[in-house]
Design a protein around this motif. Structure first.
Motif, short mmCIF file in Angstrom:
data_model
loop_
_atom_site.label_atom_id
_atom_site.label_comp_id
_atom_site.label_asym_id
_atom_site.label_seq_id
_atom_site.Cartn_x
_atom_site.Cartn_y
_atom_site.Cartn_z
N ALA A 93 -31.70 -9.66 -19.13
CA ALA A 93 -33.09 -9.43 -19.56
C ALA A 93 -33.12 -8.70 -20.89
O ALA A 93 -33.93 -9.02 -21.78
CB ALA A 93 -33.83 -8.62 -18.49
N LEU A 94 -32.23 -7.74 -21.03
CA LEU A 94 -32.16 -6.98 -22.27
C LEU A 94 -31.83 -7.90 -23.45
O LEU A 94 -32.46 -7.84 -24.51
CB LEU A 94 -31.11 -5.89 -22.13
CG LEU A 94 -30.98 -4.89 -23.27
CD1 LEU A 94 -32.26 -4.09 -23.42
CD2 LEU A 94 -29.81 -3.94 -23.01
N LYS B 233 -39.13 -14.22 -17.84
CA LYS B 233 -38.83 -13.17 -16.86
C LYS B 233 -37.48 -13.46 -16.21
O LYS B 233 -37.14 -14.61 -15.95
CB LYS B 233 -39.93 -13.17 -15.78
CG LYS B 233 -39.85 -12.05 -14.84
CD LYS B 233 -41.02 -11.05 -14.81
CE LYS B 233 -42.15 -11.11 -15.75
NZ LYS B 233 -43.18 -10.08 -15.46
N ARG C 39 -27.35 -5.44 -11.93
CA ARG C 39 -26.64 -5.11 -13.18
C ARG C 39 -26.60 -6.30 -14.14
O ARG C 39 -27.03 -6.18 -15.28
CB ARG C 39 -25.24 -4.57 -12.89
CG ARG C 39 -25.23 -3.17 -12.31
CD ARG C 39 -25.27 -3.13 -10.79
NE ARG C 39 -24.05 -3.66 -10.22
CZ ARG C 39 -23.85 -3.89 -8.93
NH1 ARG C 39 -24.82 -3.65 -8.06
NH2 ARG C 39 -22.72 -4.37 -8.48
N PHE D 75 -46.00 -9.35 -10.49
CA PHE D 75 -45.00 -9.37 -11.55
C PHE D 75 -44.49 -10.75 -11.94
O PHE D 75 -43.76 -10.88 -12.92
CB PHE D 75 -43.83 -8.45 -11.19
CG PHE D 75 -44.25 -7.02 -11.03
CD1 PHE D 75 -45.07 -6.43 -11.98
CD2 PHE D 75 -43.87 -6.27 -9.94
CE1 PHE D 75 -45.49 -5.12 -11.84
CE2 PHE D 75 -44.27 -4.95 -9.80
CZ PHE D 75 -45.08 -4.38 -10.75
N LEU E 116 -30.21 -7.11 -15.38
CA LEU E 116 -30.73 -6.18 -16.39
C LEU E 116 -30.14 -6.47 -17.77
O LEU E 116 -30.85 -6.50 -18.77
CB LEU E 116 -30.43 -4.74 -15.96
CG LEU E 116 -30.80 -3.64 -16.95
CD1 LEU E 116 -32.30 -3.66 -17.28
CD2 LEU E 116 -30.41 -2.26 -16.39
N MET E 117 -28.83 -6.71 -17.82
CA MET E 117 -28.19 -6.95 -19.11
C MET E 117 -28.67 -8.27 -19.71
O MET E 117 -28.82 -8.39 -20.93
CB MET E 117 -26.67 -6.96 -18.96
CG MET E 117 -26.06 -5.69 -18.40
SD MET E 117 -26.66 -4.14 -19.12
CE MET E 117 -25.82 -4.18 -20.69
N GLY F 143 -34.72 -10.10 -24.18
CA GLY F 143 -35.94 -9.39 -24.59
C GLY F 143 -37.12 -9.62 -23.66
O GLY F 143 -38.27 -9.68 -24.10
N VAL F 144 -36.83 -9.78 -22.37
CA VAL F 144 -37.91 -10.00 -21.39
C VAL F 144 -37.76 -8.98 -20.26
O VAL F 144 -36.71 -8.36 -20.12
CB VAL F 144 -37.86 -11.44 -20.81
CG1 VAL F 144 -38.00 -12.47 -21.92
CG2 VAL F 144 -36.59 -11.67 -19.99
N PRO F 145 -38.80 -8.78 -19.45
CA PRO F 145 -38.66 -7.86 -18.32
C PRO F 145 -37.82 -8.49 -17.21
O PRO F 145 -37.67 -9.70 -17.13
CB PRO F 145 -40.11 -7.69 -17.81
CG PRO F 145 -40.99 -8.28 -18.86
CD PRO F 145 -40.18 -9.30 -19.58
N MET F 146 -37.26 -7.65 -16.38
CA MET F 146 -36.55 -8.09 -15.19
C MET F 146 -37.30 -7.61 -13.96
O MET F 146 -37.90 -6.54 -13.99
CB MET F 146 -35.16 -7.48 -15.16
CG MET F 146 -34.41 -7.77 -13.88
SD MET F 146 -32.86 -6.82 -13.77
CE MET F 146 -33.27 -5.65 -12.46
N ILE F 147 -37.27 -8.39 -12.92
CA ILE F 147 -37.81 -7.93 -11.65
C ILE F 147 -36.77 -8.19 -10.58
O ILE F 147 -36.06 -9.20 -10.64
CB ILE F 147 -39.15 -8.63 -11.33
CG1 ILE F 147 -39.69 -8.19 -9.98
CG2 ILE F 147 -39.03 -10.12 -11.39
CD1 ILE F 147 -41.10 -8.65 -9.73
N PHE F 148 -36.62 -7.28 -9.63
CA PHE F 148 -35.68 -7.56 -8.56
C PHE F 148 -36.40 -7.63 -7.22
O PHE F 148 -37.29 -6.84 -6.93
CB PHE F 148 -34.52 -6.56 -8.51
CG PHE F 148 -34.89 -5.15 -8.15
CD1 PHE F 148 -35.29 -4.26 -9.13
CD2 PHE F 148 -34.82 -4.72 -6.84
CE1 PHE F 148 -35.63 -2.96 -8.79
CE2 PHE F 148 -35.14 -3.41 -6.50
CZ PHE F 148 -35.55 -2.53 -7.49
#
Lengths: 190, 190
Positions: free
Chosen positions: B69-70, B53, B63, B113, B66-67, B73-78
């Motif tokens: 995490a992409l 994560k 920003r 999460f 997110l990039m 290949g995992v989710p992002m949480i803020f």
């Protein structure tokens, strides 16, 4: 957008007839792959329209806005909801009322980043009462630029935002259009 | 990260011995391609560490988070800086003092999460006094998860944040490390 609708059905939580919580994949935790697909979808819908800049608003617009800008190969700019300490002059401002938070915010961008004649695609996470989208259209026009379109991830089609945006004559594309949240159930516009 | 340093030299504005404005490409307008490269760089640096994560904080961390995490290949949480109207229970909270804004914020995430045992990569745009990074490490530990690393886009190495993070034993990688902003000039750590 089929995959987004499935995600809303599977992971969204209807809190009331007006409130859909999508914290699981969009608004707190982010499904980064879905976010990329959202960017691809907006880029496809506004392709060949000569977009030179993506404009969005913190904070829920920033993730789809960034992914869309990346796909279109243009810069993104986000409007701030309160004045930054290092952004002091040369601002373009619009006042946006939030029905959710029951407060007005000054929404600002720096004049430096949207030039006259820029072709602007406005992206936001949600469209309900339409105030944020109208504020961004207003800012774009104040800058002497062209609001080419508005791209929305989730639209509550039972509220007035859609009509308010369409009345401005700007093209509107929403990836998921919700017609009702009544009885705890998400219904989409056909 | 060479390309980031060049961008800082070319487009950053030194406002004082402590303030670097990077609104041109990072903090108001976004160079979407550079943001993708930043995500790739963090993903490379923390590859093979079993990250499950990405955790970041609104708004400048979202920003690059997110990039990254992409790419991983995992989710992002803020983490949010104030409580959301639809996030009411099951929160993990840490208090973060902002020296820039001279105020304390409650920084919160939903318990749902970050599960026990999650391997968390913390990403933020800036590291100066270190309070946000320490808050995110604290939140990760409260969740019973492992703070594997902290990735920072721009570090002000002349302030105490770096040492405060390193004292926690968490790996720290900063893409640009600024040693001085004196005399209106950006100097990097060699």
């Amino acid at each position: 957008m089929e995959i987004l609708q499935r995600k809303i059905i599977k992971e969204g939580k209807v809190l009331s007839n007006h409130v859909l919580k999508v914290d699981m994949f969009l608004n707190h935790q982010m499904d980064s792959k879905l976010m990329k697909q959202i960017g691809e979808e907006f880029a496809a819908q506004f392709n060949n329209q000569g977009i030179t800049k993506v404009l969005t608003i913190e904070s829920s617009g920033i993730r789809p806005g960034l992914m869309t800008a990346l796909e279109l190969g243009v810069p993104m700019i986000f409007a701030r909801k309160r004045k930054s300490l290092t952004l002091t002059d040369g601002l373009i401002t619009s006042t946006v009322y939030s029905f959710t938070k029951k407060e007005s915010n000054e929404v600002t961008i720096s004049k430096d980043f949207i030039g006259e004649g820029a072709r602007v695609l406005i992206i936001d996470g949600f469209l309900a009462r339409g105030q944020a989208a109208l504020g961004l259209i207003d800012i774009t026009k104040q800058a002497g630029a062209v609001p080419v379109g508005v791209g929305i991830v989730i639209e509550k089609s039972f509220q007035e935002g859609r009509n308010l945006v369409l009345e401005t004559g700007v093209q509107l594309e929403s990836l998921a259009r919700i017609s009702s949240l009544e009885d705890g159930k998400v219904q989409f516009v056909n």
